[in-house]
Write a protein that holds these residues in place. Sequence first.
Motif, PDB file in Angstrom:
ATOM      1  N   TYR A 119      39.060  72.357  20.204  1.00 42.66           N
ATOM      2  CA  TYR A 119      40.507  72.498  20.386  1.00 42.66           C
ATOM      3  C   TYR A 119      40.856  73.907  20.838  1.00 42.66           C
ATOM      4  O   TYR A 119      41.654  74.109  21.761  1.00 42.66           O
ATOM      5  CB  TYR A 119      41.248  72.175  19.089  1.00 42.66           C
ATOM      6  CG  TYR A 119      41.072  70.753  18.615  1.00 42.66           C
ATOM      7  CD1 TYR A 119      40.782  69.745  19.517  1.00 42.66           C
ATOM      8  CD2 TYR A 119      41.195  70.414  17.288  1.00 42.66           C
ATOM      9  CE1 TYR A 119      40.616  68.453  19.093  1.00 42.66           C
ATOM     10  CE2 TYR A 119      41.037  69.124  16.863  1.00 42.66           C
ATOM     11  CZ  TYR A 119      40.746  68.145  17.769  1.00 42.66           C
ATOM     12  OH  TYR A 119      40.577  66.866  17.353  1.00 42.66           O
ATOM     13  N   VAL A 160      46.373  66.068  11.843  1.00 43.52           N
ATOM     14  CA  VAL A 160      46.352  65.065  10.768  1.00 43.52           C
ATOM     15  C   VAL A 160      44.994  64.376  10.738  1.00 43.52           C
ATOM     16  O   VAL A 160      44.419  64.146   9.663  1.00 43.52           O
ATOM     17  CB  VAL A 160      47.481  64.041  10.979  1.00 43.52           C
ATOM     18  CG1 VAL A 160      47.335  62.888  10.025  1.00 43.52           C
ATOM     19  CG2 VAL A 160      48.821  64.702  10.796  1.00 43.52           C
ATOM     20  N   SER A 161      44.448  64.064  11.919  1.00 45.18           N
ATOM     21  CA  SER A 161      43.177  63.343  11.910  1.00 45.18           C
ATOM     22  C   SER A 161      42.056  64.231  11.396  1.00 45.18           C
ATOM     23  O   SER A 161      41.162  63.759  10.691  1.00 45.18           O
ATOM     24  CB  SER A 161      42.854  62.810  13.298  1.00 45.18           C
ATOM     25  OG  SER A 161      42.280  63.794  14.095  1.00 45.18           O
ATOM     26  N   ARG A 171      40.185  62.910   8.115  1.00 43.38           N
ATOM     27  CA  ARG A 171      38.770  62.577   8.287  1.00 43.38           C
ATOM     28  C   ARG A 171      37.918  63.237   7.210  1.00 43.38           C
ATOM     29  O   ARG A 171      37.136  62.580   6.520  1.00 43.38           O
ATOM     30  CB  ARG A 171      38.296  63.030   9.664  1.00 43.38           C
ATOM     31  CG  ARG A 171      36.823  62.776   9.881  1.00 43.38           C
ATOM     32  CD  ARG A 171      36.380  63.263  11.227  1.00 43.38           C
ATOM     33  NE  ARG A 171      37.200  62.679  12.278  1.00 43.38           N
ATOM     34  CZ  ARG A 171      37.884  63.382  13.143  1.00 43.38           C
ATOM     35  NH1 ARG A 171      37.863  64.688  13.081  1.00 43.38           N
ATOM     36  NH2 ARG A 171      38.576  62.788  14.081  1.00 43.38           N
ATOM     37  N   ILE A 213      27.250  66.958   7.765  1.00 41.02           N
ATOM     38  CA  ILE A 213      27.673  66.509   9.100  1.00 41.02           C
ATOM     39  C   ILE A 213      29.170  66.685   9.268  1.00 41.02           C
ATOM     40  O   ILE A 213      29.639  67.107  10.329  1.00 41.02           O
ATOM     41  CB  ILE A 213      27.254  65.030   9.306  1.00 41.02           C
ATOM     42  CG1 ILE A 213      25.751  64.952   9.460  1.00 41.02           C
ATOM     43  CG2 ILE A 213      27.917  64.450  10.531  1.00 41.02           C
ATOM     44  CD1 ILE A 213      25.251  63.552   9.638  1.00 41.02           C
ATOM     45  N   GLN A 214      29.945  66.406   8.201  1.00 44.45           N
ATOM     46  CA  GLN A 214      31.388  66.562   8.330  1.00 44.45           C
ATOM     47  C   GLN A 214      31.774  68.023   8.500  1.00 44.45           C
ATOM     48  O   GLN A 214      32.704  68.341   9.251  1.00 44.45           O
ATOM     49  CB  GLN A 214      32.104  65.972   7.122  1.00 44.45           C
ATOM     50  CG  GLN A 214      32.079  64.469   7.082  1.00 44.45           C
ATOM     51  CD  GLN A 214      32.696  63.846   8.297  1.00 44.45           C
ATOM     52  OE1 GLN A 214      33.711  64.301   8.782  1.00 44.45           O
ATOM     53  NE2 GLN A 214      32.057  62.817   8.825  1.00 44.45           N
ATOM     54  N   VAL A 232      33.022  71.957  14.895  1.00 42.90           N
ATOM     55  CA  VAL A 232      32.900  71.681  16.328  1.00 42.90           C
ATOM     56  C   VAL A 232      34.246  71.273  16.910  1.00 42.90           C
ATOM     57  O   VAL A 232      34.640  71.747  17.989  1.00 42.90           O
ATOM     58  CB  VAL A 232      31.848  70.580  16.571  1.00 42.90           C
ATOM     59  CG1 VAL A 232      31.966  70.051  17.982  1.00 42.90           C
ATOM     60  CG2 VAL A 232      30.471  71.124  16.369  1.00 42.90           C
ATOM     61  N   LEU A 233      34.989  70.421  16.186  1.00 43.97           N
ATOM     62  CA  LEU A 233      36.281  69.985  16.715  1.00 43.97           C
ATOM     63  C   LEU A 233      37.260  71.149  16.769  1.00 43.97           C
ATOM     64  O   LEU A 233      38.008  71.286  17.745  1.00 43.97           O
ATOM     65  CB  LEU A 233      36.845  68.853  15.856  1.00 43.97           C
ATOM     66  CG  LEU A 233      36.156  67.517  16.084  1.00 43.97           C
ATOM     67  CD1 LEU A 233      36.750  66.470  15.193  1.00 43.97           C
ATOM     68  CD2 LEU A 233      36.264  67.094  17.513  1.00 43.97           C
ATOM     69  N   ASP A 255      27.239  77.167  23.239  1.00 44.56           N
ATOM     70  CA  ASP A 255      26.988  75.894  23.927  1.00 44.56           C
ATOM     71  C   ASP A 255      28.261  75.086  24.087  1.00 44.56           C
ATOM     72  O   ASP A 255      28.499  74.486  25.129  1.00 44.56           O
ATOM     73  CB  ASP A 255      25.977  75.055  23.132  1.00 44.56           C
ATOM     74  CG  ASP A 255      24.567  75.524  23.379  1.00 44.56           C
ATOM     75  OD1 ASP A 255      24.408  76.385  24.253  1.00 44.56           O
ATOM     76  OD2 ASP A 255      23.644  75.039  22.709  1.00 44.56           O
ATOM     77  N   ILE A 256      29.085  75.049  23.032  1.00 42.85           N
ATOM     78  CA  ILE A 256      30.242  74.151  23.056  1.00 42.85           C
ATOM     79  C   ILE A 256      31.354  74.715  23.916  1.00 42.85           C
ATOM     80  O   ILE A 256      31.938  74.008  24.734  1.00 42.85           O
ATOM     81  CB  ILE A 256      30.728  73.900  21.619  1.00 42.85           C
ATOM     82  CG1 ILE A 256      29.677  73.100  20.867  1.00 42.85           C
ATOM     83  CG2 ILE A 256      32.036  73.153  21.617  1.00 42.85           C
ATOM     84  CD1 ILE A 256      29.845  73.160  19.405  1.00 42.85           C
ATOM     85  N   TYR A 281      29.962  70.275   9.972  1.00 40.10           N
ATOM     86  CA  TYR A 281      29.617  70.579  11.364  1.00 40.10           C
ATOM     87  C   TYR A 281      30.670  70.034  12.306  1.00 40.10           C
ATOM     88  O   TYR A 281      31.121  70.715  13.238  1.00 40.10           O
ATOM     89  CB  TYR A 281      28.246  69.983  11.660  1.00 40.10           C
ATOM     90  CG  TYR A 281      27.790  70.167  13.087  1.00 40.10           C
ATOM     91  CD1 TYR A 281      27.427  71.416  13.543  1.00 40.10           C
ATOM     92  CD2 TYR A 281      27.732  69.105  13.956  1.00 40.10           C
ATOM     93  CE1 TYR A 281      27.028  71.597  14.838  1.00 40.10           C
ATOM     94  CE2 TYR A 281      27.329  69.270  15.253  1.00 40.10           C
ATOM     95  CZ  TYR A 281      26.970  70.515  15.690  1.00 40.10           C
ATOM     96  OH  TYR A 281      26.588  70.692  16.976  1.00 40.10           O
ATOM     97  N   ILE A 282      31.110  68.791  12.043  1.00 44.77           N
ATOM     98  CA  ILE A 282      32.068  68.160  12.947  1.00 44.77           C
ATOM     99  C   ILE A 282      33.416  68.851  12.879  1.00 44.77           C
ATOM    100  O   ILE A 282      34.079  69.054  13.907  1.00 44.77           O
ATOM    101  CB  ILE A 282      32.173  66.664  12.608  1.00 44.77           C
ATOM    102  CG1 ILE A 282      30.973  65.957  13.194  1.00 44.77           C
ATOM    103  CG2 ILE A 282      33.434  66.061  13.141  1.00 44.77           C
ATOM    104  CD1 ILE A 282      30.757  64.619  12.635  1.00 44.77           C
TER     105      ILE A 282
END
Lengths: 92, 236
Positions: free
Chosen positions: B213, B159-160, B164, B201-202, B208-209, B69-70, B204-205
């Motif tokens: 990328y 870095v983010s 995060r 959730i983190q 996903v990120l 999907d992504i 998963y995120i």
Amino acid sequence: MDTLGIIGAVAMIMSGLTISIGSIAPALAEGRAVAQALSAIAQQPDEANTISRTLFVGLAMIESVAIYCFVVSLILIFANPFWNIAVSKMGG
Amino acid sequence: MRLSPDEIIFWHWGPVTLNATIFFTWLVMGVLVLGSWLATRRMTGDFHPTRWQNLLEALVTLMRDQIRDISRQEPGRYLPFVGSLFLFIAASNLLIIIPGYEPPTGSLSTTVALAACVLLSVPFYGVARNGLRGYVKHYIEPSFIMLPFHIIGEFTRTVSLAVRLYGNIMSGSVIIAILLSIAPLFFPIIMQVLGLLVGLIQAYIFAVLAMVYIASAATAHAEKEQAGQQPGKGES
């Protein structure tokens, strides 16, 4: 006020200011993002999966700004580099 | 107040120190490897899989669907990397229900290592997909002036990613530690339940990120080529 007192007071005040100012903008942005996503889901309930997935990722990216501020304020309180230097200068 | 599990040192001998981060990282890896080995030891192809095999198959199918999907590509080549990232972070965040466990993702060194893996895998997948010329070309895509911004963007997003994940997990344990000294009776349990949700959730995120990328580097050139070709000639 001696040096340690000034360093401690400035660190405390700045950590409070950091987290308080730094959480206003992400809070407004998250509220706006959630409101827009809810209205989008209300218009197109079939796309709820895609919308909520994108919403979660976007919320995390917005929230990370607040998390950066939180990390900076924690560093100011618990791992302040100037505090350690001042303590070691005074002690030795 | 501890800000990371790096400061808990179990054992050290000469220059070798074994801190809580390393120990629990290896523990999580061992749990994952041993669990998947036990689950797939008696793998069957008929319609009655064991329940653990069923669980793993459901997980892998879910990850494949999400990646498809992504990235809008076939998930086969991305599944090993992104799936292991998700499984490792999710397992290390969810094991906080065990008392005495410190999540290794609450240490900046672990999250920087994971984000560095993502940083290195982006050119790897991009070059594998578009070739070296095609990958380097996307750095100067609109014009040559954008080159420094692309390079800065690569590092700031790494870095983010790291900060995060670290900030979320570390803030969870710090808040629980503060609450334990203020209201030790019931409140920490609620915050711990919230910590489980945030940890999943983190994870998963992060996955996903990483996928976004990688996919952005791996498709930027391919789409343009497809647009130049005849329409309707899909790529598998």
